[in-house]
Each structure stands twice: as C-alpha cells, then as structure tokens.
Design a protein around this motif. Structure first.
Motif, PDB file in Angstrom:
ATOM      1  N   GLY A 253       0.785  -1.220   0.000  1.00  0.00           N
ATOM      2  CA  GLY A 253       0.000   0.000   0.000  1.00  0.00           C
ATOM      3  C   GLY A 253       0.820   1.273   0.000  1.00  0.00           C
ATOM      4  O   GLY A 253       0.274   2.362   0.184  1.00  0.00           O
ATOM      5  N   ARG A 257      -1.222   5.001  -5.787  1.00  0.00           N
ATOM      6  CA  ARG A 257      -2.594   4.615  -5.452  1.00  0.00           C
ATOM      7  C   ARG A 257      -3.433   4.352  -6.688  1.00  0.00           C
ATOM      8  O   ARG A 257      -4.475   3.691  -6.591  1.00  0.00           O
ATOM      9  CB  ARG A 257      -3.232   5.739  -4.625  1.00  0.00           C
ATOM     10  N   PRO A 428      -6.612   3.437   2.916  1.00  0.00           N
ATOM     11  CA  PRO A 428      -6.606   3.932   1.530  1.00  0.00           C
ATOM     12  C   PRO A 428      -6.544   2.794   0.515  1.00  0.00           C
ATOM     13  O   PRO A 428      -5.840   1.806   0.713  1.00  0.00           O
ATOM     14  CB  PRO A 428      -5.329   4.797   1.480  1.00  0.00           C
ATOM     15  N   GLN A 429      -7.300   2.954  -0.555  1.00  0.00           N
ATOM     16  CA  GLN A 429      -7.398   1.910  -1.568  1.00  0.00           C
ATOM     17  C   GLN A 429      -6.416   2.158  -2.708  1.00  0.00           C
ATOM     18  O   GLN A 429      -6.033   3.288  -2.987  1.00  0.00           O
ATOM     19  CB  GLN A 429      -8.832   1.864  -2.113  1.00  0.00           C
ATOM     20  N   THR A 430      -6.046   1.064  -3.354  1.00  0.00           N
ATOM     21  CA  THR A 430      -5.212   1.104  -4.553  1.00  0.00           C
ATOM     22  C   THR A 430      -6.058   0.647  -5.725  1.00  0.00           C
ATOM     23  O   THR A 430      -6.847  -0.301  -5.591  1.00  0.00           O
ATOM     24  CB  THR A 430      -3.990   0.180  -4.397  1.00  0.00           C
ATOM     25  N   LEU A 450      -8.016   9.163  -5.956  1.00  0.00           N
ATOM     26  CA  LEU A 450      -7.133   8.220  -5.298  1.00  0.00           C
ATOM     27  C   LEU A 450      -5.666   8.559  -5.522  1.00  0.00           C
ATOM     28  O   LEU A 450      -4.794   8.215  -4.724  1.00  0.00           O
ATOM     29  CB  LEU A 450      -7.378   6.793  -5.818  1.00  0.00           C
TER      30      LEU A 450
END
Length: 451
Positions: A253, A257, A428-430, A450
């Motif tokens: 992570g 992103r 947090p997303q990727t 993102l």
C-alpha cells in the motif's frame, strides 16, 4: 518415518511408526523430502505432484521470471528422455503432465491411471531433477515465453491483476509478474537458469503429494528410488525446509494509489483493493467469509448491487489472496468506459457500508454455507486432493482435515467479520485500470481522487 494410511481402494493398512490425519499418510525420506499420500476409495486414477517451495518472490531482479522459464525448459528433455519421449510416454497411457508456477511455490504434476503410477513417478522425477537445459532449448523456449507475455498483454484481466500487484506491493518481489518481463526474459542466460535450478530445486524444499488409488508403501518405494540421486546431492541427512514464515513486513500500500495502462479495449477493466491478512493470521477464516459475502457468488453484495440491480457490468467479483507475510483483498469489474465512474462509486459504497456496518445475518449464513459447500465439493477429485496435500504441507507444515477446516469456518461470527472489515476496508485503496484512456486525467473524478 512413515505415517498412518487409512485403507481404501488400492491402499494398504497402517505402517509401522504410523502418524497421520484421517486418510493422509506421511513419510520423511532421505534428503529432506516429504511424501504425503491420500488413498481415495472408488477411484481408478492417481494425481501426483512434486512441489518445490520456490516461486517468483524468491528470484533476484536479474532472475525475474526464472522459475516460470524453468517450468517450460524442464520438459524439453532429460538425460534419459527427449521432449518427444516425455510427451509420448504420458500420451500412450492417456495421462496428463503439466506444471504451474506461483509467487511462493512451483508444482510439476501428473494425472494417470493407478496402474501407471510408476511411470508418472519416474517421468516427473526425471524432469525435475535431471533436465538437460540445452542451450538450443533455452533459446527455443525464450521465444515461447515471450509469446506468453504477449498473450498476457492481450488479456486485459490478466494484465490488470499484475498492474494491481505491482502498485500494491511496490518495490517488493511479490509485486513482480510471475512470468517475468520482456526485458528480463530477453536478458536471461542459460547459466542464470541453471544456477537457479540447481541452487533452489533442492530436495529439502520438495514435497511429493499423491492422491487416488494407491498404497502408501508403494509410493514411498517409488519416490525414494526416483529421487535418490537428487537426495544425495542435497545430503541424505538434510532436514526439510520449514514452512515460509515471511521476512520483514511487506511494504504493501505504499506505491502509487492509481495506475493506468491505456489499451484499445471495448471495456474498462478495474481492480480496486487493499492490503490484507497473511495466511498465518488466525483471522483468515473471517476474511474468507467477508470476501465471499462481498463478491464470491451470485448472491454477493457486489454482484447484486453492480450487476443485478444496476446492470453496470457483466463480470464483477472480489478475491482474497494470502501470502506468508501479507495478503490482498480486491474487487474486479469490467464495464463500458463511460460507466466506469458509476461502477467505482457503487463498489466503493459497498466497501464503505460493510466497513461501517458489517454483514447482515443472512449474508453471514450464506457466505459460510457457500464456503463449506465449496470446500467439500472442491475436494471430490484426486487432483484437488493432491493440491490440498501439497499446499498444506508447504504453507503450514501440517495437514488440516476437511472437518477441521469446516469447523473453523462454522466458528466465524458476525463480530469477527465486522472487525476484519473495519480494519481492512477503512485504509486507503489502490486501483488499477486497463482501458481506452490515454492518461489518468481522462479517468472519472472518483478514481482520480485516489492518485
């Protein structure tokens, strides 16, 4: 030392010094080789695999793709057999011979009639331990592997998964493609491949697994003889390599992103996810339930929200992957480019809702039932049983009975799943995208935020 074997079709009774789980028997052979068998009543075939605890994550940068390259090369001929002879011997008995490479292990396997087990053992051992790696074959297979990379690049879904891993595990070997890159394969020398093969394909890293109509003592005799020379090279007194515990924490992570691969495709292909649990984490069963409820079937929340209620995509699902020291939880969707923003909004909404509120009781019951049924039905054939034996030994150093696995799934509670969902889905997303976009600025705003 030889373990218990429960009698079945073609199986003998318990061996001296017996130990085992259910119908599984284990013997420790010279050279640190672990042999596991499972006798299955009512079948006439045997699935046999030689597993090596080496995968793409073990390659140095200059070796990237070596394990997969070897998967091709070892079938090109041995000291006793040409490539044609290998194929002809297996075809003559209607068998199957193949291999696969993963990030943490490699497996060479055969599926034959029970009477042809001696042939399968001999051919597999010959291929894995006595391949020629002739320079002409190295060049021939270089072209084949490059074609395979080109084929991967033409499959948006396969390419997407590798882009996602590269972003999520940035700078770590887990982020590299198993197949290698065009650059690494073009630069790979025969010496590099030979060094990797001889240095890593050692018997302490080998697990031999077999399931079907068999007698454990016969398999012990066959495998012991076929791998005797390889065991002597490693030192007959060697101990088996312990299951991979993982090294330093993987920096998941910490990469970009949002990544984009522009491609002239009819659909936009999206993968969105987060780092997740490693396979030794006791909460992994709760993760399995969460993943199944999110996107593991036709009744899953993502399938219902994205496809059934809104008709935004034909294919949408989630996946949980676990390695020795890290894992991932991801969502895939393929949709019309103009609908990508709406798909992302719905997917992120589902993830946010589950992170906040967990699953409903009905979702929990369905997900656990789906996992339990899938586990049992997935172990109805010899190949599946052989795979379970090999993976369990390499990953955990022990065999888990089907009943034990079912009980662990049954024990998962709604609170267990909610706790895992809150932890994983709140970070947090990727995201990775393959589609008809020239640059990230052309992506929907909900994705660009993102970056």
């Amino acid at each position: 030392m030889t373990g218990l074997v429960t009698p079945g079709a073609g199986a003998s009774g318990p061996a001296p010094g017996a130990r085992g789980v259910g119908g599984v028997a284990r013997s420790d052979l010279p050279g640190g080789i672990r042999l596991l068998t499972e006798a299955l009543p009512g079948v006439r075939s045997v699935a046999l695999g030689i597993w090596i605890a080496i995968g793409s994550r073990d390659e140095r940068p200059e070796q990237a793709g070596a394990a997969h390259y070897l998967e091709h090369l070892l079938f090109k001929g041995t000291g006793r057999r040409s490539a044609a002879a290998i194929a002809e011997e297996i075809d003559a008995v209607g068998g199957e011979l193949n291999a696969f490479t993963a990030k943490e292990h490699t497996c060479y396997y055969a599926h034959v009639l029970d009477a042809d087990l001696p042939l399968a053992v001999d051919v597999l051992a010959d291929v894995v331990t006595d391949a020629r790696l002739a320079p002409t074959d190295v060049e021939l297979e270089r072209g084949v592997v490059l074609e395979e990379i080109a084929m991967r690049d033409d499959d948006p879904e396969d390419l997407l998964g590798e882009l996602f891993d590269e972003a999520l595990f940035a700078g770590h070997p887990l982020g590299r493609p198993v197949i290698g890159s065009e650059q690494s394969i073009r630069a790979m020398s025969r010496d590099t491949l030979h060094e990797f093969w001889r240095g890593e394909y050692t018997t302490p890293r080998m697990v031999v697994a077999a399931a079907g109509c068999l007698a454990h003592e016969q398999v012990v005799e066959l495998v012991g003889a076929a791998l005797a020379a390889a065991a002597a090279r490693s030192d007959p007194g060697s101990a088996p390599v312990a299951p991979r515990a993982g090294g330093a924490p993987v920096p998941a992570g910490t990469g970009p992103r949002l990544v984009l691969r522009g491609d002239d495709t009819e659909q936009a292909h999206l993968m969105l996810g987060v780092p997740a649990l490693h396979r030794h984490d006791p909460r992994r069963h709760a993760l399995m339930v969460l993943n199944t409820a999110l996107g593991g079937g036709l009744s899953s929340r993502l399938f219902q929200q994205v496809r059934e209620q809104r008709g935004l995509a034909y294919s949408v699902y989630s996946a949980a992957t676990t390695y020795a020291d890290v894992g991932s939880l991801s969502v895939y969707a393929g949709c019309a480019p103009e609908r990508l923003g709406e798909v992302v909004t719905v997917v992120r909404g589902v993830l946010d809702a589950v992170a906040a509120d967990g699953l409903t009781e009905a979702e929990l019951v369905r997900a656990k039932g789906s996992l339990r049924g899938g586990l049992v039905l997935g172990c109805e054939d010899t190949a599946s049983r052989m795979n379970r034996l090999g993976r369990s030994e390499l990953d955990h150093g022990r065999q888990r009975s089907i009943s034990e696995s079912l009980d662990r799934i049954a024990a998962v509670t709604g609170d267990d799943v909610s706790a895992v969902a809150r932890e994983l889905l709140s970070v947090p997303q990727t995201a990775a995208v393959v589609g008809p976009y020239a640059e990230i600025d052309e992506l929907p705003a909900v994705l660009r935020e993102l970056a």
